[in-house]
Design a protein around this motif. Sequence first.
Motif, PDB file in Angstrom:
ATOM      1  N   TYR A 130      91.089 -33.334  -8.444  1.00  0.00           N
ATOM      2  CA  TYR A 130      90.860 -32.352  -9.836  1.00  0.00           C
ATOM      3  C   TYR A 130      92.345 -33.853 -10.833  1.00  0.00           C
ATOM      4  N   TYR A 131      92.367 -34.785 -10.224  1.00  0.00           N
ATOM      5  CA  TYR A 131      93.021 -35.879 -11.316  1.00  0.00           C
ATOM      6  C   TYR A 131      92.376 -36.088 -12.388  1.00  0.00           C
ATOM      7  N   SER A 132      91.006 -35.479 -12.401  1.00  0.00           N
ATOM      8  CA  SER A 132      90.396 -35.789 -13.605  1.00  0.00           C
ATOM      9  C   SER A 132      88.880 -34.878 -13.766  1.00  0.00           C
ATOM     10  N   ALA A 133      88.743 -33.506 -14.907  1.00  0.00           N
ATOM     11  CA  ALA A 133      87.866 -32.646 -14.590  1.00  0.00           C
ATOM     12  C   ALA A 133      87.774 -32.395 -16.048  1.00  0.00           C
ATOM     13  N   ILE A 134      86.363 -32.447 -16.081  1.00  0.00           N
ATOM     14  CA  ILE A 134      85.445 -31.737 -17.625  1.00  0.00           C
ATOM     15  C   ILE A 134      84.869 -30.147 -16.882  1.00  0.00           C
ATOM     16  N   ALA A 135      85.821 -28.894 -17.972  1.00  0.00           N
ATOM     17  CA  ALA A 135      84.974 -27.753 -18.451  1.00  0.00           C
ATOM     18  C   ALA A 135      85.351 -27.760 -17.240  1.00  0.00           C
ATOM     19  N   GLY A 136      86.080 -27.698 -16.317  1.00  0.00           N
ATOM     20  CA  GLY A 136      86.720 -27.616 -15.032  1.00  0.00           C
ATOM     21  C   GLY A 136      85.886 -27.430 -14.191  1.00  0.00           C
ATOM     22  N   VAL A 137      84.756 -28.672 -13.946  1.00  0.00           N
ATOM     23  CA  VAL A 137      84.686 -29.619 -12.799  1.00  0.00           C
ATOM     24  C   VAL A 137      85.195 -30.874 -12.522  1.00  0.00           C
ATOM     25  N   SER A 138      85.461 -31.105 -11.667  1.00  0.00           N
ATOM     26  CA  SER A 138      85.767 -32.735 -11.037  1.00  0.00           C
ATOM     27  C   SER A 138      85.548 -33.363 -11.193  1.00  0.00           C
ATOM     28  N   ASN A 139      85.819 -34.776 -11.874  1.00  0.00           N
ATOM     29  CA  ASN A 139      84.966 -35.904 -12.172  1.00  0.00           C
ATOM     30  C   ASN A 139      83.505 -35.749 -10.295  1.00  0.00           C
ATOM     31  N   LEU A 140      84.338 -35.911  -9.266  1.00  0.00           N
ATOM     32  CA  LEU A 140      83.482 -36.148  -7.522  1.00  0.00           C
ATOM     33  C   LEU A 140      82.920 -34.862  -8.210  1.00  0.00           C
ATOM     34  N   GLU A 141      82.960 -34.087  -8.271  1.00  0.00           N
ATOM     35  CA  GLU A 141      81.897 -32.743  -8.351  1.00  0.00           C
ATOM     36  C   GLU A 141      80.886 -33.148  -9.430  1.00  0.00           C
ATOM     37  N   MET A 142      81.293 -33.185 -10.575  1.00  0.00           N
ATOM     38  CA  MET A 142      79.614 -33.517 -11.773  1.00  0.00           C
ATOM     39  C   MET A 142      79.055 -35.004 -11.361  1.00  0.00           C
ATOM     40  N   LEU A 143      79.397 -35.486 -10.244  1.00  0.00           N
ATOM     41  CA  LEU A 143      78.964 -36.753 -10.138  1.00  0.00           C
ATOM     42  C   LEU A 143      78.127 -36.662  -9.131  1.00  0.00           C
ATOM     43  N   LYS A 144      77.854 -36.068  -8.297  1.00  0.00           N
ATOM     44  CA  LYS A 144      77.831 -35.216  -7.309  1.00  0.00           C
ATOM     45  C   LYS A 144      76.094 -34.450  -7.568  1.00  0.00           C
TER      46      LYS A 144
END
Lengths: 352, 217
Positions: A130-144
């Motif tokens: 959660y150092y970087s998130a878009i619309a509450g979704v972490s980059n990691l989650e969004m990428l996966k």
Amino acid sequence: MRDKTVLELLQARGVSRRGFLKFCATTASLLALPPSAAAAIAETLGKTRRPSVIWLSFQECTGCTESLTRAHLPTIESLIFDAISLDYHHTLQAASGSAAEAAREEAMKAAWGQYVLVVDGSIPLGEQGYYSAIAGVSNLEMLKETAAGAAAIINMGTCAAYGGIPQANPNPTGAVPVSAIIKDKPIVNVPGCPPIPVVMTSVVAHYLTFGAVPELDHLGRPKSFYGDTIHDRCYRRPFYDQGKFATSFDDEGARNGWCLYQLGCKGPTTYNACATVKWNDGTSFPIQSGHGCIGCSEPNFWDKGSFYQPLSAGIWGDRQATLGTAAVAGAAVGAVAAASTRIRQQHASEEK
Amino acid sequence: MDLIDFARGPALQWSLALFIFGIAWRLIGVLLLHRKVDHSLPRHQDTTMGGVRLIFSRMWPKPEFRQSNAVHYALSYTFHIGLFIVIFLFRPHMLFIRDLTGLSWPTLPSGFVYVIGAMTLATLVAMLVRRMSHPVLKMISNFDDYFSWAVTALPVATGLLAVSHLGARYETLLALHILSVCLLLVWFPFGKLMHATLFVISRGTTGALFERKGAST
């Protein structure tokens, strides 16, 4: 609009068939493909339905997007990008907030298993991502989530390809490249800070034509663009061989355009097409503008010592302390050895 | 950390530290050794010039041995001068030393240095062949001779491979080149390569002794 072919879309934008064929021939040449491939590219691209591209930006500076959009003329490459269905790109799209996220989800659903995923920026793993998130979704989650339905992934820029500047020491966010997370999809790295626009379009054209990623090197880069070092293709290379070097940015050597090795140019260990393809419609590249290559298309380029330190110089921290300690320790051991020999000699002479 | 970063970083740092440690150990160890007091009446009081003279006069072959050792002399001169040019008159090498010491000097065109490097390597190979085929040389050679030859030849060979991009990618060859230099640095103070510094002390001492006795230097 999604049902139109790429050629139809380009023709609607005023691109002639001749211009389109020229682009195909140039792309084939840049990708080091045989001349016959130009026809294959033209035929396939001409028939291809508008391909869906989802572009995710994570820990990045938007320089990669700037690189693609800052063409001073509407080039054939930029039109090709117009012809691509860029369904999600939070810098370029008009939608924002939940509407933007809905567009991404819709695009994924509509072309599940077929869309091309472009990523720029690295992914932070620290603090559960959660150092970087878009619309509450972490980059990691969004990428996966997005990578699961992608046909292929193109890592645009050094951050997505190798971690880049966010991953530089001390890497406070725990940044990693895409390849550290996604293991089951074809991945093409198009590194550079930023990368050259034509490399991106050529990689996309190759994928659309052949349904596969181009031949890659051991770092996942297209060999056709990253097969040679900047140094080997540099127009200043003859000066290196002649031993003519600029020793400051404003000396006679610099004014004469001599080799920038002494000023820290990393061209000899950097693989990229800057010296041949160049930037701004083939106008120039950093070395031509008087600054050495900083090696931005190589992994960990930020942590390889000063940009202005020659490549042959060592990379180390407090060398004076280390080498000074070594000298003192060596002298002490030598003195002890000499004293011990003297004592032995004295004993030997006393025994006589 | 990739191979080139390891070579330019920790490998170079620690091998240089060992090099300096070893050089200091050997030199101080030799210089502080006890010298026997010479009670004889000296022919000359000031022996400094005698020492300096011998350091240089022994660099040139004695007329008696010139013919019989002509090949050996030719190979030795070519190799030593070649090595000097390659190490000190190639710009990237000078920049490495400048980074360490702050000293800089003019260098030669890189293309010329490549040719000299190739000649140096060829001479090194010829010297090895001679050592292995000459019955006397072969008999008196030991591990130190062969290993010292190897650690000297490796940086020249890997350097030439790196500039010609032969065998591997440039950065890999460059890393191997630097690592071979690290090996040379570590071995230098403890093997026969130390003659590169000790020859000054041994010749100088001998020359001073000769001068004191009034012998020819």
